[in-house]
Enzyme design. Structure first.
Site, mmCIF file in Angstrom:
data_model
loop_
_atom_site.group_PDB
_atom_site.id
_atom_site.type_symbol
_atom_site.label_atom_id
_atom_site.label_comp_id
_atom_site.label_asym_id
_atom_site.label_seq_id
_atom_site.Cartn_x
_atom_site.Cartn_y
_atom_site.Cartn_z
ATOM 1 N N THR A 102 -11.015 -1.471 -12.026
ATOM 2 C CA THR A 102 -12.453 -1.737 -11.858
ATOM 3 C C THR A 102 -13.023 -1.209 -10.544
ATOM 4 O O THR A 102 -14.229 -1.030 -10.422
ATOM 5 C CB THR A 102 -12.737 -3.251 -11.940
ATOM 6 O OG1 THR A 102 -12.024 -3.906 -10.895
ATOM 7 C CG2 THR A 102 -12.349 -3.818 -13.288
ATOM 8 N N ASP A 103 -12.143 -0.966 -9.553
ATOM 9 C CA ASP A 103 -12.656 -0.641 -8.216
ATOM 10 C C ASP A 103 -13.497 0.633 -8.188
ATOM 11 O O ASP A 103 -14.506 0.693 -7.486
ATOM 12 C CB ASP A 103 -11.499 -0.510 -7.219
ATOM 13 C CG ASP A 103 -10.901 -1.860 -6.851
ATOM 14 O OD1 ASP A 103 -11.498 -2.892 -7.201
ATOM 15 O OD2 ASP A 103 -9.826 -1.873 -6.221
ATOM 16 N N SER A 113 -7.090 2.299 -9.390
ATOM 17 C CA SER A 113 -8.189 3.276 -9.427
ATOM 18 C C SER A 113 -8.588 3.774 -8.045
ATOM 19 O O SER A 113 -9.317 4.763 -7.927
ATOM 20 C CB SER A 113 -9.398 2.711 -10.166
ATOM 21 O OG SER A 113 -10.050 1.729 -9.407
ATOM 22 N N GLU A 122 -39.518 8.057 5.354
ATOM 23 C CA GLU A 122 -39.201 7.760 6.757
ATOM 24 C C GLU A 122 -38.602 8.969 7.469
ATOM 25 O O GLU A 122 -38.531 9.013 8.686
ATOM 26 C CB GLU A 122 -38.226 6.580 6.822
ATOM 27 C CG GLU A 122 -38.875 5.280 6.375
ATOM 28 C CD GLU A 122 -37.944 4.099 6.503
ATOM 29 O OE1 GLU A 122 -37.477 3.804 7.611
ATOM 30 O OE2 GLU A 122 -37.676 3.474 5.461
ATOM 31 N N LYS A 152 -20.007 -2.111 -9.077
ATOM 32 C CA LYS A 152 -19.169 -3.280 -8.785
ATOM 33 C C LYS A 152 -19.785 -3.997 -7.592
ATOM 34 O O LYS A 152 -20.016 -3.396 -6.549
ATOM 35 C CB LYS A 152 -17.731 -2.848 -8.502
ATOM 36 C CG LYS A 152 -16.794 -4.035 -8.392
ATOM 37 C CD LYS A 152 -15.318 -3.634 -8.325
ATOM 38 C CE LYS A 152 -14.457 -4.894 -8.388
ATOM 39 N NZ LYS A 152 -13.020 -4.617 -8.394
ATOM 40 N N TYR A 188 -0.952 -8.557 -7.033
ATOM 41 C CA TYR A 188 -0.455 -8.118 -8.323
ATOM 42 C C TYR A 188 -0.118 -6.647 -8.219
ATOM 43 O O TYR A 188 -0.549 -5.941 -7.317
ATOM 44 C CB TYR A 188 -1.498 -8.345 -9.421
ATOM 45 C CG TYR A 188 -2.745 -7.548 -9.199
ATOM 46 C CD1 TYR A 188 -3.751 -8.022 -8.366
ATOM 47 C CD2 TYR A 188 -2.893 -6.295 -9.768
ATOM 48 C CE1 TYR A 188 -4.874 -7.279 -8.112
ATOM 49 C CE2 TYR A 188 -4.021 -5.541 -9.518
ATOM 50 C CZ TYR A 188 -4.999 -6.039 -8.700
ATOM 51 O OH TYR A 188 -6.110 -5.296 -8.439
ATOM 52 N N THR A 242 -5.931 -3.111 -12.992
ATOM 53 C CA THR A 242 -5.541 -4.517 -13.124
ATOM 54 C C THR A 242 -5.389 -4.945 -14.567
ATOM 55 O O THR A 242 -4.596 -5.844 -14.877
ATOM 56 C CB THR A 242 -6.593 -5.404 -12.426
ATOM 57 O OG1 THR A 242 -6.617 -5.065 -11.057
ATOM 58 C CG2 THR A 242 -6.286 -6.875 -12.555
HETATM 59 C C1 SIN Z 1 -8.953 -3.682 -10.675
HETATM 60 O O1 SIN Z 1 -8.591 -3.032 -11.627
HETATM 61 O O2 SIN Z 1 -9.721 -4.663 -10.843
HETATM 62 C C2 SIN Z 1 -8.578 -3.409 -9.249
HETATM 63 C C3 SIN Z 1 -7.585 -2.327 -9.086
HETATM 64 C C4 SIN Z 1 -8.036 -0.998 -9.576
HETATM 65 O O3 SIN Z 1 -9.215 -0.677 -9.490
HETATM 66 O O4 SIN Z 1 -7.169 -0.257 -10.057
#
Ligand code: SIN
Length: 341
Positions: A98-99, A65, A298, A171, A32, A20
């Site tokens: 970020t994913d 990602s 457990e 995340k 996007y 992103t």
């Molecule tokens: C992001 O970058 O926040 C979402 C999409 C990705 O992980 O490429």
């Protein structure tokens, strides 16, 4: 002729993978398109970066990602290692979605042999969004990578004015800019408009002292030649079908995102015990997002030949097991790795 006495700015290599941070909003839509902009364009949009470092950009991928696979991880690790082995380069910054950033960061934390800073950076809002977070994240990431005190802290992630260790970051929110958290062990530091405050060093072995670093050259380009490790999410009344399907699909290891303390139903436990007897590595992690999965609380791990994930969430446990299985299938040796990294 007058000579400048100012020291040269550090050289930072920026490896671009997409996400992103390089994304653009879709015209008239709510979504996007990832990787719509080059990193050169992102850098050009933040002229203040020129006060921090001399930047050189290398594209490695242009993907969201979610499509980051092991072949791309390996390519990224190889390019990062090449940059870090160059004495003229002070550090590496990697732009990334970020994913799955936490998985790539942890992978690199285990396979890159260096004490130089390696910093991953992304954004929750695309470059064209109102109040995009990418430019400040990028500025802060370059500042961290150029800072001598960032050395020997393992791979770091910079987002939302925070510096996270690769091992600790997760995340935790679908869309908010404050999505990243570092749980019980906490932040590596804070970074405010390039001003950095580091806290305690990382707790577990990483980078220069990792037994997986540097990554050996791939013996085969084929995905199937690498150990397949699947993650299976547990739930109330879980059956055994998905575990059996993973075994039939050729998995060499399974990560169970178990309930609570890594627990699983009687049916699922029986299927996992059979899989372990057949030679699969069975790692019990937890779907809770916090805490420690300990051995033999457990579930009788000793009897079943299971491995406890210790503090690693399922996605990070998978990264470690993929690497661990390239060395051994012995559950005791694999367990030791989960206590070490
Ligand atoms: C992001 O970058 O926040 C979402 C999409 C990705 O992980 O490429």
């Amino acid at each position: 002729m007058a000579r400048s006495s100012a020291p040269a700015l550090p050289r930072i290599r920026v490896l671009a993978t997409g996400g992103t941070i390089a994304g653009a909003q879709v015209q008239g839509g709510r979504g996007y398109k990832a990787a719509a902009f080059s990193v050169d364009a992102l850098i050009a949009a933040v002229p203040q970066l020129g006060e921090l470092a001399q930047l050189e950009v290398e594209p490695v991928a242009a993907i969201g990602s979610q499509d980051m696979d092991e072949a791309t991880w390996r390519k990224l690790a190889t390019r990062a290692q090449a940059a870090l082995d160059d004495p003229a380069i002070a550090g590496v910054v990697i732009t990334h979605g970020t994913d799955t950033m936490e998985e790539t960061a942890f992978f690199l934390n285990l396979v890159v042999r260096t004490e130089k800073p390696v910093v991953l950076v992304g954004a929750m809002r695309p470059a064209t969004a109102i109040s995009a977070d990418g430019p400040m994240n990028l500025f802060n990431a370059i500042a961290v990578a150029a800072h001598p005190a960032a050395r020997d802290r393992g791979v770091l992630v910079v987002a939302n004015d925070e510096v996270h260790f690769a091992r600790e970051i997760a995340k935790t929110n679908t869309t908010q800019v404050g999505t990243f958290a570092s749980g019980h062990r906490g932040l590596a530091g804070l970074v405010n408009s390039g001003r950095i405050h580091f806290y305690a060093p990382p707790v577990r072995r990483h980078t220069a002292r990792s037994e997986f670093a540097p990554l050996p050259a791939a013996t085969s380009p084929s995905e199937s030649s690498r150990p397949r490790v699947d993650i299976i999410y547990a739930h109330a009344g879980m059956g055994r079908e998905l575990i059996d399907a993973a075994v039939r699909a050729g998995a060499r290891g399974l990560i169970i995102a178990g309930v609570g303390d890594g627990n699983l139903s009687a049916l699922a436990q029986t299927a996992c015990a059979e899989a372990a007897r057949a030679g699969l590595a069975i790692v019990r992690s937890s779907r809770t997002g916090g805490g420690v999965v300990e051995r033999n609380i457990e579930i009788d791990d000793d009897r079943h030949g299971f491995i406890a994930s210790d503090e690693l969430n399922p996605q990070k446990a998978r990264v470690l097991l993929v690497l661990g299985l390239t060395r051994t299938c012995d559950p005791h040796a694999l367990q030791e790795m989960f206590f070490t990294y």
